[in-house]
Design a protein around this motif. Sequence first.
Motif, short mmCIF file in Angstrom:
data_model
loop_
_atom_site.label_atom_id
_atom_site.label_comp_id
_atom_site.label_asym_id
_atom_site.label_seq_id
_atom_site.Cartn_x
_atom_site.Cartn_y
_atom_site.Cartn_z
N LYS A 86 50.21 15.97 46.89
CA LYS A 86 50.83 15.83 45.57
C LYS A 86 51.23 17.22 45.08
N GLU A 87 51.95 17.26 43.98
CA GLU A 87 52.38 18.54 43.43
C GLU A 87 51.22 19.34 42.84
N THR A 88 50.21 18.64 42.36
CA THR A 88 49.06 19.34 41.80
C THR A 88 47.98 19.48 42.86
N VAL A 89 47.29 20.58 42.81
CA VAL A 89 46.20 20.81 43.76
C VAL A 89 44.95 20.16 43.23
N THR A 90 44.32 19.33 44.05
CA THR A 90 43.08 18.66 43.67
C THR A 90 42.08 18.82 44.79
N GLY A 91 40.87 18.44 44.53
CA GLY A 91 39.87 18.46 45.58
C GLY A 91 38.56 19.05 45.09
N THR A 92 37.72 19.32 46.04
CA THR A 92 36.40 19.85 45.75
C THR A 92 36.35 21.31 46.16
N LEU A 93 35.84 22.12 45.27
CA LEU A 93 35.67 23.54 45.54
C LEU A 93 34.27 23.72 46.11
N ARG A 94 34.19 24.20 47.35
CA ARG A 94 32.89 24.40 48.00
C ARG A 94 32.65 25.90 48.16
N LEU A 95 31.50 26.34 47.70
CA LEU A 95 31.14 27.75 47.76
C LEU A 95 29.82 27.93 48.48
N GLY A 96 29.73 28.97 49.25
CA GLY A 96 28.46 29.32 49.88
C GLY A 96 27.96 30.62 49.26
N VAL A 97 27.02 30.50 48.35
CA VAL A 97 26.52 31.69 47.65
C VAL A 97 24.99 31.63 47.58
N SER A 98 24.40 32.78 47.29
CA SER A 98 22.94 32.82 47.16
C SER A 98 22.51 32.16 45.87
N TYR A 100 20.58 33.37 43.54
CA TYR A 100 20.71 34.31 42.42
C TYR A 100 22.14 34.31 41.89
N PHE A 101 23.09 34.42 42.80
CA PHE A 101 24.50 34.46 42.40
C PHE A 101 24.89 33.15 41.73
N ALA A 102 24.42 32.04 42.29
CA ALA A 102 24.75 30.72 41.74
C ALA A 102 24.22 30.54 40.32
N ARG A 103 23.04 31.09 40.06
CA ARG A 103 22.44 30.93 38.73
C ARG A 103 22.94 31.96 37.72
N LEU A 109 31.95 33.19 36.24
CA LEU A 109 33.18 33.19 37.04
C LEU A 109 33.88 31.84 37.02
N LEU A 110 33.11 30.77 37.05
CA LEU A 110 33.73 29.44 36.98
C LEU A 110 34.38 29.19 35.63
N ARG A 115 39.41 28.58 32.71
CA ARG A 115 40.36 29.03 31.68
C ARG A 115 41.70 29.39 32.29
N SER A 116 41.69 30.06 33.44
CA SER A 116 42.95 30.47 34.07
C SER A 116 43.74 29.24 34.53
N ILE A 117 43.06 28.21 34.93
CA ILE A 117 43.75 26.96 35.34
C ILE A 117 44.43 26.34 34.12
#
Length: 121
Positions: A86-98, A100-103, A109-110, A115-117
Amino acid sequence: MEYRDWQILHMLYQEQNITKTAQALYISQPALTKRLRQIEKEFDVQIVQRGPRGVQFTPEGEYLARCADEMLLRLRKIKEHVANMKETVTGTLRLGVSNYFARCQLPRLLKLFHRSILVWS
């Protein structure tokens, strides 16, 4: 075989226990056993051997469990690809982070990402 069948084989191979697999998939134990019998009938092989300490996969069952992993991955990729056509980007954002970084860092950052979206929309 249906998508749910591949899920059953995948989860059963991970858990090695019918009760835990049924709980993880939110289905009853008899329903899981019935579906497993139907899969065995479809392929005309025994997939698992039941024992006092759970289930043990036969060689044919191990092969089907590996195929289940591949099928579930393939189906997920197909769904993502079709959704992204489709014209819009959709889906699941998968991240591999520690952890500490996740919390500590990721929430900020999210929030900026979200906001930028909204600005781009």
